[in-house]
Design a protein around this motif. Structure first.
Motif, PDB file in Angstrom:
ATOM      1  N   ASN A  34      97.077  35.175  47.687  1.00 15.05           N
ATOM      2  CA  ASN A  34      97.959  34.495  46.729  1.00 15.05           C
ATOM      3  C   ASN A  34      99.511  35.222  46.912  1.00 15.05           C
ATOM      4  O   ASN A  34      99.625  36.350  46.420  1.00 15.05           O
ATOM      5  N   SER A  54     102.370  34.188  46.213  1.00 19.58           N
ATOM      6  CA  SER A  54     103.501  34.499  45.105  1.00 19.58           C
ATOM      7  C   SER A  54     102.813  35.603  44.063  1.00 19.58           C
ATOM      8  O   SER A  54     103.757  36.478  43.739  1.00 19.58           O
ATOM      9  N   GLY A  55     101.412  35.690  44.301  1.00 16.58           N
ATOM     10  CA  GLY A  55     100.940  37.037  43.563  1.00 16.58           C
ATOM     11  C   GLY A  55     101.367  38.378  44.174  1.00 16.58           C
ATOM     12  O   GLY A  55     101.602  39.420  43.629  1.00 16.58           O
ATOM     13  N   GLY A  75     105.060  38.877  43.554  1.00 15.96           N
ATOM     14  CA  GLY A  75     105.203  38.992  42.274  1.00 15.96           C
ATOM     15  C   GLY A  75     104.752  40.170  41.779  1.00 15.96           C
ATOM     16  O   GLY A  75     105.462  41.011  40.857  1.00 15.96           O
ATOM     17  N   ILE A  98     107.230  42.725  43.141  1.00 14.92           N
ATOM     18  CA  ILE A  98     108.573  42.759  42.127  1.00 14.92           C
ATOM     19  C   ILE A  98     108.166  43.802  40.876  1.00 14.92           C
ATOM     20  O   ILE A  98     108.878  44.752  40.540  1.00 14.92           O
ATOM     21  N   ASP A 141     109.535  31.115  45.385  1.00 12.29           N
ATOM     22  CA  ASP A 141     110.035  31.199  44.004  1.00 12.29           C
ATOM     23  C   ASP A 141     110.297  32.875  43.820  1.00 12.29           C
ATOM     24  O   ASP A 141     111.475  33.173  43.154  1.00 12.29           O
ATOM     25  N   GLN A 142     109.251  33.416  43.918  1.00 14.56           N
ATOM     26  CA  GLN A 142     109.357  35.088  43.596  1.00 14.56           C
ATOM     27  C   GLN A 142     110.407  35.716  44.323  1.00 14.56           C
ATOM     28  O   GLN A 142     110.994  36.415  43.718  1.00 14.56           O
ATOM     29  N   SER A 173     114.199  33.372  43.229  1.00 13.65           N
ATOM     30  CA  SER A 173     114.442  33.352  41.958  1.00 13.65           C
ATOM     31  C   SER A 173     114.315  34.850  41.104  1.00 13.65           C
ATOM     32  O   SER A 173     114.890  35.054  40.384  1.00 13.65           O
ATOM     33  N   GLU A 174     113.592  35.547  41.799  1.00 11.98           N
ATOM     34  CA  GLU A 174     113.157  36.947  40.919  1.00 11.98           C
ATOM     35  C   GLU A 174     113.621  38.229  41.733  1.00 11.98           C
ATOM     36  O   GLU A 174     114.640  38.757  41.467  1.00 11.98           O
ATOM     37  N   ILE A 183     117.079  39.984  40.197  1.00 13.93           N
ATOM     38  CA  ILE A 183     117.057  40.780  39.102  1.00 13.93           C
ATOM     39  C   ILE A 183     118.159  41.681  38.854  1.00 13.93           C
ATOM     40  O   ILE A 183     118.423  41.911  37.783  1.00 13.93           O
ATOM     41  N   VAL A 204     120.032  33.186  50.916  1.00 17.23           N
ATOM     42  CA  VAL A 204     119.873  33.680  49.510  1.00 17.23           C
ATOM     43  C   VAL A 204     120.521  34.888  49.469  1.00 17.23           C
ATOM     44  O   VAL A 204     120.015  35.943  49.880  1.00 17.23           O
ATOM     45  N   LEU A 259     119.410  39.159  49.135  1.00 13.57           N
ATOM     46  CA  LEU A 259     118.070  39.377  49.961  1.00 13.57           C
ATOM     47  C   LEU A 259     119.068  40.170  51.384  1.00 13.57           C
ATOM     48  O   LEU A 259     120.314  39.642  51.495  1.00 13.57           O
ATOM     49  N   ILE A 305     103.355  37.625  36.285  1.00 17.22           N
ATOM     50  CA  ILE A 305     102.812  38.371  37.217  1.00 17.22           C
ATOM     51  C   ILE A 305     103.568  39.587  37.509  1.00 17.22           C
ATOM     52  O   ILE A 305     103.029  40.687  37.629  1.00 17.22           O
ATOM     53  N   ALA A 314      98.436  33.574  39.378  1.00 17.17           N
ATOM     54  CA  ALA A 314      98.363  34.757  40.076  1.00 17.17           C
ATOM     55  C   ALA A 314      98.305  36.026  39.230  1.00 17.17           C
ATOM     56  O   ALA A 314      97.440  36.829  39.664  1.00 17.17           O
ATOM     57  N   TYR A 351     124.219  43.133  45.411  1.00 17.84           N
ATOM     58  CA  TYR A 351     123.444  44.266  46.093  1.00 17.84           C
ATOM     59  C   TYR A 351     123.867  45.645  45.531  1.00 17.84           C
ATOM     60  O   TYR A 351     125.123  45.648  44.730  1.00 17.84           O
TER      61      TYR A 351
END
Lengths: 338, 408
Positions: free
Chosen positions: A59, A61-62, A65, A68, A92-93, A96-97, A101, A140, A143, B189, B223, B392
């Protein structure tokens, strides 16, 4: 210094950082007891225990995720997505995450996570084991994206990535895992154990993120490339006898535009070379920046040599792959153009 | 030729629509005090019934009854009710600011106040919530400065998030409140990963994950459950089932076929379904699940059954898709009123003190809003330089160049 394959160098990078920092954890599909389908994590679970090196459910995204969440807690997860072709469920993780963050919390929370994933073709993997999705990450903000091409760089840059306080996408050209690939699949494969760039320090060293390497100095044309294509470019240069300068980007973002611009200003001719598809590929960004910085030094238009704008085919792999012949032809066109 | 009749396609519909009488005849409400309270070390398979019933403590008369009725500290109870009133006053003031054009957007939690507050008051310092946008109560029952919340909503010069986030997407590590994402479900998650890290490090902190009924359909919900099932980390998996996801009723998220709580059972995770408008039940069940997590007994899912009295946001008009009177007819009532009645009956509170508290918080919010407005409204006072910071840790050359180009 010892001779290492890129697999051994990547493993050594994780080993060295795990030994120095108890907050470094490694997980992903099949990475624990078995040591990864490419063996990059072999032996790490035995050495550091299952609470620091473990298998994850299938998984993506798991995986990202959970990584993260761990990074937010204060760990430094170095996670593996088994093939970059499987990274899309985690997009998406990542976008968007992980990438947002720090920004959205004004530095209150951060996610120092390293996402390793094998990229590129040349292994008869078909469309689900061959893609090069680096442009999806360089697009993006938030990153950093790294693509090493040698065992020495892979280790030094992976250590830097794990120690970096921002999320890093670390893409490993799987065709280079065991040796530098000259682009001729029908010739005997070379192994890193006999190559000078397979000579790697055993201990800790970090290479700067965002610095390109000049693989070959030359005066006739600049080849701006990264990953597997660095060695294909070398082959094409040998076969055509054209005195090209080969720049290995190593990091795509942040981009070392200074090194690129200095080379292109010197040669006045430029090829942008990657295995990924052409349209909106990272080469488009390179071409735009080179044009902005070097317009008055360019004697001929920039030439992009890339994979075709199709899914990565299986049986027709070597017609798809931008091999030495295609690169050589483009080199000749570039130097012969008025 | 075959003998099959043509297939038909089903799209769930709520029992009523605008113009109809509210209808909760199919909504079962067990009597307060009738649901058993198992030990925190119970196996998921031995308490499956708790995922389909509803744990309730306060009965119609306002008495706490049954095994989940706990002896709760008097100060905590009063702080709970006062925080619910404070949250309601905050929501009302922010709605006013939105109507006055001082902020672009707001989201109320009317009718759901007991859940975030009852839960937060069962957590310990250092624990971490991974909230959605309707858990402002988590902050409003703590010492988080209300002025910072308002400045965030106004995106002004004192906005702690420097104008980068949509109003109400707060962040405060110090208060155990993870930065809210507008992407639904992604944080579920993260909570599991955070809890895994706590276990890896041999810590004693726990995570609390939050999601709405609609967002349980997101991939990251599953998840989270599979990872929680595999690694058994110290996490509470909250689902706030407020019946509505913007205009989609809970049936569009699969709620007609099984309770949301039941989803955990396939993963072997203990799951409890609770009256979310009953502060006493919320606090007792939260304590149970939090203690279970902290004793290393693994994850727990809790479905908080409630009703979204307010529109989804200031950009939404619920009268277009549900009867206006539906919230009045909601069988579980108003959490503030129910809790207030209990506290008055217990001799801890009075109508007079209630009115005083309402006036006190109304005044607090009026004064706080006024001060916050002095730092700017609707993005006024935000700095263009902040666009480029925090992308960053160190600003890379291309961002430096772009900032220079922008001339800030």
């Amino acid at each position: 210094m010892v001779q290492m394959t890129m697999i051994e160098a990547i493993r050594s990078a994780m080993d060295v950082t795990m030994e120095r920092d108890e907050d470094v954890v490694v997980f992903g599909e099949d990475v624990g007891y078995f040591g990864g389908v490419f063996r990059c994590t072999a032996g790490l679970q035995k050495k550091y225990g299952a609470s620091r090196v473990f298998d994850s459910p299938i998984n993506e995204s798991g995986i990202v995720g959970a990584g993260i969440g761990m990074a937010v807690y204060g760990l430094r997860p170095c996670i593996e997505v088994q093939f970059a072709d499987y990274i899309y469920p985690a997009y998406d993780q990542i976008v968007s995450e992980a990438a947002r963050i720090r920004y959205r919390s004004a530095g209150d929370f951060t996610a120092p996570i390293t996402i390793r994933s094998p990229v590129g073709g040349g292994i008869f993997g078909g469309q689900t084991h061959s893609q090069s999705p680096e442009a999806l990450f360089t697009h993006v903000s938030g990153l950093k994206t790294i693509v090493p091409s040698t065992p020495y760089d892979a280790k030094g840059l992976l250590i830097a990535a794990i120690e970096d306080d921002d999320p890093v996408i670390f893409l490993e050209p799987k065709r280079l895992y065991n040796g530098p690939f000259d682009g001729h699949h029908d010739r005997p494969a070379q192994n890193w154990t006999t190559h000078p760039l397979g000579n790697v320090p055993e201990g800790h060293y970090a290479l700067p993120i965002g610095k390109a390497a000049i693989r070959r100095e030359g005066s006739a044309v600049s080849i701006i490339t990264y990953g597997t294509m660095c060695f294909v470019a070398e082959t094409a240069v040998q076969e055509t006898g054209i005195d090209a300068e080969i720049i290995d980007l190593r990091t795509l973002l942040p981009l070392d535009i200074e090194t690129i611009a200095a080379s292109v200003k010197k040669t006045g001719r430029c090829m942008v070379l990657h295995e990924a598809t052409l349209t909106s590929g990272f080469g488009a960004e390179l071409s735009a920046q080179i044009q902005e910085q070097c317009f008055y030094s360019l004697e001929v238009p920039i030439e992009r040599v890339t994979g075709w704008d199709t899914p990565y085919p299986h049986a027709q792999e070597w017609q798809y792959f931008p091999g030495p012949e295609r690169v050589g032809r483009a080199l000749k066109d570039l130097v012969e153009a008025a | 030729m075959n003998d099959y009749a043509p297939l038909s396609f089903k799209v769930p519909e709520p029992p009523v629509r605008p113009g109809d009488e509210p209808d909760f005849s199919d909504f079962e409400v067990p009597k307060a005090g009738t649901v058993r309270k198992p030990g925190i070390d119970s196996d998921a398979h031995d308490i499956k019934d708790l995922a389909t019933t509803m744990i309730r403590v306060l009965n119609r008369e306002g008495d706490p009854v049954g095994p989940w009725a706990e002896d709760i500290d008097k100060d905590l109870l009063l702080h709970g009710l006062r925080s619910m009133l404070r949250t309601r006053a905050f929501d009302e003031r922010m709605m006013t600011l939105q109507r006055q054009g001082k902020t672009s957007f707001y989201m109320k939690c009317t009718g759901e106040e007991a859940i975030a507050i009852g839960h937060q008051l069962a957590l310990s310092p250092g624990d971490m919530n991974f909230p959605t946008y309707r858990q402002q109560g988590l902050l409003l029952c703590q010492d988080y400065p209300v002025i910072d919340m308002i400045c965030q909503i106004l995106s002004n010069a004192r906005d702690p998030l420097h104008g980068r986030q949509l109003p109400v997407l707060y962040s405060s590590k110090k208060h155990g409140f993870f930065t809210i994402s507008g992407n639904l479900g992604t944080q579920y998650i993260h909570a599991v990963g955070w809890a895994m890290a706590s276990a890896i490090k041999g810590d004693t902190k726990i995570a609390s994950a939050w999601i709405g009924d609609g967002s349980t359909a997101e991939n990251d919900f599953h998840a989270a459950l599979v990872n929680a099932s595999v690694y058994q980390p110290p996490v509470v998996l909250n689902i706030v089932n407020n019946q509505w996801a913007i205009s989609s009723f809970q049936g569009i998220a699969g709620g007609d076929q099984a309770t949301f709580a039941e989803r955990a059972l396939g993963y072997g995770i203990p799951s409890l379904r609770v009256d979310g408008n009953d502060f006493m039940a919320v606090h007792a069940v939260s304590r149970w699940a939090i203690e279970r997590a902290r004793r290393n007994l693994g994850p727990t899912m809790i479905e908080w059954v409630t009703y979204r009295v307010a529109p989804h946001s200031t950009s939404d008009d619920p009268s277009k898709y549900r009867p206006r009177e539906e919230s009045e007819a909601w069988p579980l009532g108003d959490p503030v009123l129910r809790f207030k009645n209990y506290l008055i009956q217990a001799g801890l509170w009075s109508e007079e003190r209630h009115l005083q508290a309402e006036a006190e918080f109304d005044e607090e919010m009026r004064v706080s809003a006024k001060e916050a407005e002095s730092y700017g409204v609707m993005g006024g006072g935000s700095s263009a330089r902040d666009i480029f910071e925090d992308v960053y840790k160190e600003m890379p050359p291309h961002l430096l160049a772009q900032r220079q180009k922008m001339g800030v």
